[in-house]
Motif scaffolding. Structure first.
Motif, PDB file in Angstrom:
ATOM      1  N   ALA A 107      -8.559 -63.786  96.074  1.00 46.67           N
ATOM      2  CA  ALA A 107      -8.917 -65.178  95.775  1.00 46.67           C
ATOM      3  C   ALA A 107      -8.082 -65.775  94.647  1.00 46.67           C
ATOM      4  CB  ALA A 107     -10.396 -65.266  95.410  1.00 46.67           C
ATOM      5  N   TYR A 108      -7.736 -64.948  93.629  1.00 49.49           N
ATOM      6  CA  TYR A 108      -7.092 -65.486  92.431  1.00 49.49           C
ATOM      7  C   TYR A 108      -5.758 -64.826  92.067  1.00 49.49           C
ATOM      8  CZ  TYR A 108     -11.861 -67.235  91.532  1.00 49.49           C
ATOM      9  OH  TYR A 108     -13.078 -67.850  91.630  1.00 49.49           O
ATOM     10  N   TYR A 109      -5.729 -63.512  91.997  1.00 48.13           N
ATOM     11  CA  TYR A 109      -4.683 -62.836  91.242  1.00 48.13           C
ATOM     12  C   TYR A 109      -3.421 -62.470  92.028  1.00 48.13           C
ATOM     13  CZ  TYR A 109      -8.610 -62.514  88.050  1.00 48.13           C
ATOM     14  OH  TYR A 109      -9.670 -62.830  87.261  1.00 48.13           O
ATOM     15  N   TYR A 110      -3.564 -61.997  93.254  1.00 48.99           N
ATOM     16  CA  TYR A 110      -2.408 -61.470  93.974  1.00 48.99           C
ATOM     17  C   TYR A 110      -2.029 -62.277  95.216  1.00 48.99           C
ATOM     18  CZ  TYR A 110      -3.047 -57.093  91.268  1.00 48.99           C
ATOM     19  OH  TYR A 110      -3.170 -56.155  90.280  1.00 48.99           O
ATOM     20  N   PHE A 111      -3.015 -62.567  96.051  1.00 48.78           N
ATOM     21  CA  PHE A 111      -2.713 -63.066  97.401  1.00 48.78           C
ATOM     22  C   PHE A 111      -3.396 -64.400  97.704  1.00 48.78           C
ATOM     23  CE2 PHE A 111      -2.998 -58.337  97.523  1.00 48.78           C
ATOM     24  CZ  PHE A 111      -1.625 -58.075  97.571  1.00 48.78           C
ATOM     25  N   PRO A 113      -1.886 -51.119  89.472  1.00 50.82           N
ATOM     26  CA  PRO A 113      -0.433 -50.894  89.357  1.00 50.82           C
ATOM     27  C   PRO A 113       0.405 -52.017  89.971  1.00 50.82           C
ATOM     28  CG  PRO A 113      -1.534 -48.870  89.957  1.00 50.82           C
ATOM     29  CD  PRO A 113      -2.571 -49.940  90.032  1.00 50.82           C
ATOM     30  N   TYR A 114      -0.085 -52.639  91.032  1.00 48.41           N
ATOM     31  CA  TYR A 114       0.641 -53.754  91.657  1.00 48.41           C
ATOM     32  C   TYR A 114       0.834 -54.896  90.656  1.00 48.41           C
ATOM     33  CZ  TYR A 114       1.730 -57.559  94.919  1.00 48.41           C
ATOM     34  OH  TYR A 114       2.330 -58.614  95.563  1.00 48.41           O
ATOM     35  N   GLY A 115      -0.197 -55.142  89.836  1.00 44.85           N
ATOM     36  CA  GLY A 115      -0.116 -56.193  88.825  1.00 44.85           C
ATOM     37  C   GLY A 115       0.939 -55.902  87.773  1.00 44.85           C
ATOM     38  N   PHE A 116       1.091 -54.620  87.418  1.00 42.60           N
ATOM     39  CA  PHE A 116       2.136 -54.236  86.452  1.00 42.60           C
ATOM     40  C   PHE A 116       3.525 -54.353  87.085  1.00 42.60           C
ATOM     41  CE2 PHE A 116      -1.414 -51.771  84.429  1.00 42.60           C
ATOM     42  CZ  PHE A 116      -1.395 -52.441  83.226  1.00 42.60           C
ATOM     43  N   CYS A 117       3.621 -53.949  88.350  1.00 42.25           N
ATOM     44  CA  CYS A 117       4.917 -54.028  89.039  1.00 42.25           C
ATOM     45  C   CYS A 117       5.396 -55.469  89.181  1.00 42.25           C
ATOM     46  CB  CYS A 117       4.818 -53.381  90.423  1.00 42.25           C
ATOM     47  SG  CYS A 117       4.584 -51.590  90.379  1.00 42.25           S
ATOM     48  N   LYS A 118       4.461 -56.375  89.398  1.00 43.04           N
ATOM     49  CA  LYS A 118       4.793 -57.793  89.567  1.00 43.04           C
ATOM     50  C   LYS A 118       4.781 -58.553  88.233  1.00 43.04           C
ATOM     51  CE  LYS A 118       5.344 -57.984  94.033  1.00 43.04           C
ATOM     52  NZ  LYS A 118       6.596 -58.455  94.658  1.00 43.04           N
ATOM     53  N   HIS A 119       4.613 -57.825  87.136  1.00 44.18           N
ATOM     54  CA  HIS A 119       4.601 -58.408  85.791  1.00 44.18           C
ATOM     55  C   HIS A 119       3.498 -59.460  85.610  1.00 44.18           C
ATOM     56  CE1 HIS A 119       8.357 -56.323  85.139  1.00 44.18           C
ATOM     57  NE2 HIS A 119       8.856 -56.886  86.238  1.00 44.18           N
ATOM     58  N   ILE A 120       2.406 -59.262  86.359  1.00 45.06           N
ATOM     59  CA  ILE A 120       1.226 -60.119  86.187  1.00 45.06           C
ATOM     60  C   ILE A 120       0.475 -59.692  84.934  1.00 45.06           C
ATOM     61  CG2 ILE A 120      -0.993 -60.789  87.226  1.00 45.06           C
ATOM     62  CD1 ILE A 120       0.338 -60.283  89.975  1.00 45.06           C
ATOM     63  N   TYR A 121       0.500 -58.384  84.665  1.00 45.67           N
ATOM     64  CA  TYR A 121      -0.153 -57.830  83.480  1.00 45.67           C
ATOM     65  C   TYR A 121       0.886 -57.270  82.520  1.00 45.67           C
ATOM     66  CZ  TYR A 121      -3.908 -57.618  86.984  1.00 45.67           C
ATOM     67  OH  TYR A 121      -4.786 -57.914  87.975  1.00 45.67           O
ATOM     68  N   GLU A 122       0.528 -57.285  81.259  1.00 47.75           N
ATOM     69  CA  GLU A 122       1.353 -56.652  80.223  1.00 47.75           C
ATOM     70  C   GLU A 122       0.662 -55.370  79.789  1.00 47.75           C
ATOM     71  OE1 GLU A 122       2.937 -57.532  75.665  1.00 47.75           O
ATOM     72  OE2 GLU A 122       1.885 -59.076  76.795  1.00 47.75           O
ATOM     73  N   PHE A 123       1.422 -54.283  79.728  1.00 47.06           N
ATOM     74  CA  PHE A 123       0.815 -53.004  79.372  1.00 47.06           C
ATOM     75  C   PHE A 123       0.628 -52.894  77.870  1.00 47.06           C
ATOM     76  CE2 PHE A 123       0.877 -48.492  78.228  1.00 47.06           C
ATOM     77  CZ  PHE A 123      -0.159 -48.023  79.038  1.00 47.06           C
ATOM     78  N   VAL A 124      -0.641 -52.836  77.460  1.00 50.43           N
ATOM     79  CA  VAL A 124      -1.032 -52.589  76.069  1.00 50.43           C
ATOM     80  C   VAL A 124      -1.957 -51.372  76.098  1.00 50.43           C
ATOM     81  CG1 VAL A 124      -2.159 -53.504  74.020  1.00 50.43           C
ATOM     82  CG2 VAL A 124      -0.879 -55.041  75.546  1.00 50.43           C
ATOM     83  N   PRO A 125      -1.556 -50.240  75.500  1.00 47.50           N
ATOM     84  CA  PRO A 125      -2.307 -48.986  75.648  1.00 47.50           C
ATOM     85  C   PRO A 125      -3.805 -49.090  75.384  1.00 47.50           C
ATOM     86  CG  PRO A 125      -0.231 -48.563  74.548  1.00 47.50           C
ATOM     87  CD  PRO A 125      -0.329 -50.053  74.701  1.00 47.50           C
ATOM     88  N   VAL A 126      -4.195 -49.675  74.263  1.00 45.95           N
ATOM     89  CA  VAL A 126      -5.624 -49.772  73.924  1.00 45.95           C
ATOM     90  C   VAL A 126      -6.361 -50.615  74.966  1.00 45.95           C
ATOM     91  CG1 VAL A 126      -7.301 -50.605  72.232  1.00 45.95           C
ATOM     92  CG2 VAL A 126      -5.217 -49.443  71.458  1.00 45.95           C
ATOM     93  N   GLN A 127      -5.727 -51.724  75.339  1.00 43.04           N
ATOM     94  CA  GLN A 127      -6.294 -52.616  76.350  1.00 43.04           C
ATOM     95  C   GLN A 127      -6.436 -51.898  77.691  1.00 43.04           C
ATOM     96  OE1 GLN A 127      -4.092 -56.152  78.130  1.00 43.04           O
ATOM     97  NE2 GLN A 127      -5.192 -57.113  76.432  1.00 43.04           N
ATOM     98  N   PHE A 128      -5.429 -51.124  78.030  1.00 46.34           N
ATOM     99  CA  PHE A 128      -5.444 -50.373  79.289  1.00 46.34           C
ATOM    100  C   PHE A 128      -6.613 -49.385  79.312  1.00 46.34           C
ATOM    101  CE2 PHE A 128      -4.189 -46.725  81.894  1.00 46.34           C
ATOM    102  CZ  PHE A 128      -3.866 -47.352  83.089  1.00 46.34           C
ATOM    103  N   ILE A 129      -6.802 -48.641  78.238  1.00 49.56           N
ATOM    104  CA  ILE A 129      -7.882 -47.653  78.146  1.00 49.56           C
ATOM    105  C   ILE A 129      -9.242 -48.329  78.259  1.00 49.56           C
ATOM    106  CG2 ILE A 129      -9.023 -45.968  76.640  1.00 49.56           C
ATOM    107  CD1 ILE A 129      -6.191 -45.325  75.537  1.00 49.56           C
ATOM    108  N   LYS A 130      -9.402 -49.468  77.583  1.00 46.46           N
ATOM    109  CA  LYS A 130     -10.669 -50.205  77.654  1.00 46.46           C
ATOM    110  C   LYS A 130     -10.968 -50.649  79.081  1.00 46.46           C
ATOM    111  CE  LYS A 130     -11.004 -52.018  72.933  1.00 46.46           C
ATOM    112  NZ  LYS A 130     -11.041 -53.249  72.103  1.00 46.46           N
ATOM    113  N   ASN A 131      -9.928 -51.073  79.786  1.00 43.57           N
ATOM    114  CA  ASN A 131     -10.117 -51.484  81.182  1.00 43.57           C
ATOM    115  C   ASN A 131     -10.439 -50.299  82.082  1.00 43.57           C
ATOM    116  OD1 ASN A 131      -9.319 -54.546  81.972  1.00 43.57           O
ATOM    117  ND2 ASN A 131      -8.277 -53.935  80.089  1.00 43.57           N
ATOM    118  N   VAL A 132      -9.816 -49.162  81.820  1.00 45.26           N
ATOM    119  CA  VAL A 132     -10.118 -47.947  82.589  1.00 45.26           C
ATOM    120  C   VAL A 132     -11.590 -47.573  82.424  1.00 45.26           C
ATOM    121  CG1 VAL A 132      -9.715 -45.453  82.725  1.00 45.26           C
ATOM    122  CG2 VAL A 132      -7.782 -47.024  82.576  1.00 45.26           C
TER     123      VAL A 132
END
Length: 350
Positions: free
Chosen positions: A304-308, A115-134
Motif C-alpha cells: 500500500a505504501y512502501y514498495y509497490f 532487506p529489499y528496503g535496504f537494497c533500494k535505499h528506502i531505509y538507512e542502516f543504523v545499528p541501534v535502530q535496526f536492533i530495536k526494529n528486530v
C-alpha cells in the motif's frame, strides 16, 4: 442455536478475519495523502462517501484484536486452571510460547521484506535502530508495525492480571474482582480523557484487552445471548439494530470510544456467525483471513505504501485493489507459514 461456545475459538478467529479486512481497507483508503496514484471509488458519491466512511471505521480493528487477545488468553489459561493448580510461573511459560510464536512469524516477514528496503535505499542502516526494529520495540521500517510493541506489552502484563483474578476468585472475592475491574476501567478512561492523543496508545488498547478478559471470566456474551433469546423472533432484529447504531456512532463520531464499541461489534458479528445468513463459504474465507491475520497485518502496507504502491493502485478500482491486496498477502502468509512449519519440523527432528 446458541450454546456455551457462543464465542468459540473458531468464531473469534473469524472475527479476526473481519478485523484484518477492516485494517487493510483502512490503510488502503483511509489516508489519501499517502497515496500518490489516482484510483476510482465507486461508492464514494457527491454527498456521502461510503468507502471513505468504511475506511475511517476500519481503525476499530486494533481494538477488536486487543479484545480478542484478552478473551482468548483468559479462556486458554482458565482451561489450565481446570486441569491443575495455576501459578504465575505457569502463566509466564504459556505467554513465553505466545511471544516465541509471534516473534518467529515477525522475523520471517522481517527477513523477507526489510532487506529489499535496504537494497533500494528506502531505509538507512543504523545499528541501534535496526536492533530495536528486530525486537519490535521500534517501527522505523514500517510505521504500521507500531502495534507490535503494544501487543508484546499486553502479553507480558497478562499473567499478572490473570494471577490477580485467580487469587480473588480462589478467596471467594469474585464480585469484588468485578467491582475493582470496573473501577479500574473507569479510571483508565478518565486518564485517556484528560490526555489528548492517547487513543492509539498502550492504555487505550489495554482497556480493550482487559474488557476481553472480563467478558471471558463472567461469560458476558453468553448471558446476553440467554437474555435476548427469551425475546424470540425479535432478537435478531435487536442485534442488527444494535450493530448499525454502534457502527454508525463509531463511524460518524469518534475513534476514541473504540474500546467500548469494539465488544458490541464483536458480539453482533458472532451472533451473525451463528445465524443462517453466515454461509459456509463466507465462514471459510473469514477463517482463512483470521488464521493468517498476523501475516496480512505485517505485510499489506509494503504494497500500500512502501514498495509497490504504483503497481497496486494501477488496478484503478478501489474494491479490486482491496481484493488483490488480500489475496496477495494471504498467499504470502500461507507460503511463509508453510516454510516456518517445515523449518520447525526439521529442527525438532535434528
Amino acid at each position: 442455536m446458541m450454546d456455551k461456545e457462543f464465542a468459540s475459538r473458531e468464531n473469534i478467529k473469524m472475527v479476526q478475519g473481519i478485523a484484518i479486512m477492516l485494517m487493510v481497507f483502512h490503510h488502503l483508503f483511509g489516508f489519501p495523502d499517502r497515496i500518490s496514484v489516482p484510483y476510482y471509488a465507486p461508492f464514494d458519491f457527491e454527498f456521502i462517501h461510503l468507502e471513505t466512511i468504511l475506511a475511517y471505521f476500519g481503525r476499530i480493528c486494533v481494538a477488536m484484536f486487543a479484545f480478542c487477545s484478552g478473551l482468548g488468553l483468559y479462556r486458554k489459561n482458565s482451561k489450565i486452571v481446570q486441569k491443575s493448580e495455576w501459578s504465575l510461573l505457569t502463566g509466564y511459560k504459556e505467554i513465553f510460547r505466545s511471544i516465541k510464536n509471534f516473534y518467529f512469524r515477525y522475523w520471517v516477514i522481517f527477513i523477507v521484506f526489510i532487506p529489499y528496503g535496504f537494497c533500494k535505499h528506502i531505509y538507512e542502516f543504523v545499528p541501534v535502530q535496526f536492533i530495536k526494529n528486530v525486537l519490535g520495540i521500534a517501527c522505523t521500517y514500517n510505521k504500521e508495525w507500531w502495534y507490535v510493541y503494544t501487543y508484546l506489552r499486553l502479553l507480558v502484563v497478562f499473567p499478572l492480571l490473570f494471577s490477580f483474578a485467580y487469587i480473588m476468585k480462589k478467596k471467594g472475592y469474585r464480585k469484588s474482582f468485578l467491582a475493582v475491574s470496573i473501577a479500574l476501567i473507569f479510571l483508565f478512561i478518565f486518564i485517556l480523557r484528560i490526555n489528548d492523543g492517547m487513543e492509539t496508545g498502550f492504555l487505550a488498547y489495554f482497556i480493550s484487552f482487559y474488557i476481553g478478559m472480563l467478558v471471558a471470566e463472567f461469560n458476558i456474551f453468553e448471558k446476553i445471548v440467554h437474555g435476548i433469546k427469551n425475546i424470540g423472533t425479535f432478537s435478531s432484529g435487536i442485534v442488527l439494530i444494535t450493530f448499525f447504531l454502534s457502527a454508525g456512532i463509531r463511524a460518524f463520531v469518534t475513534s476514541t470510544i473504540d474500546f467500548l464499541i469494539a465488544p458490541i461489534i464483536i458480539f453482533c458479528l458472532i451472533y451473525w456467525l451463528h445465524s443462517k445468513w453466515a454461509f459456509r463459504s463466507i465462514k471459510w474465507l473469514l477463517a482463512i483471513e483470521g488464521k493468517y491475520s498476523q501475516y496480512i497485518w505485517l505485510t499489506h502496507t509494503f504494497f500500500a505504501y512502501y514498495y509497490f504502491q504504483k503497481q497496486l493502485y494501477a488496478l484503478s478500482i478501489s474494491w479490486i485493489i482491496f481484493g488483490v491486496s488480500l489475496i496477495v498477502c494471504t498467499c504470502i502468509g500461507i507460503s511463509l507459514e508453510t516454510i516456518l512449519q517445515a523449518g520447525r519440523k526439521k529442527l525438532n527432528h535434528a
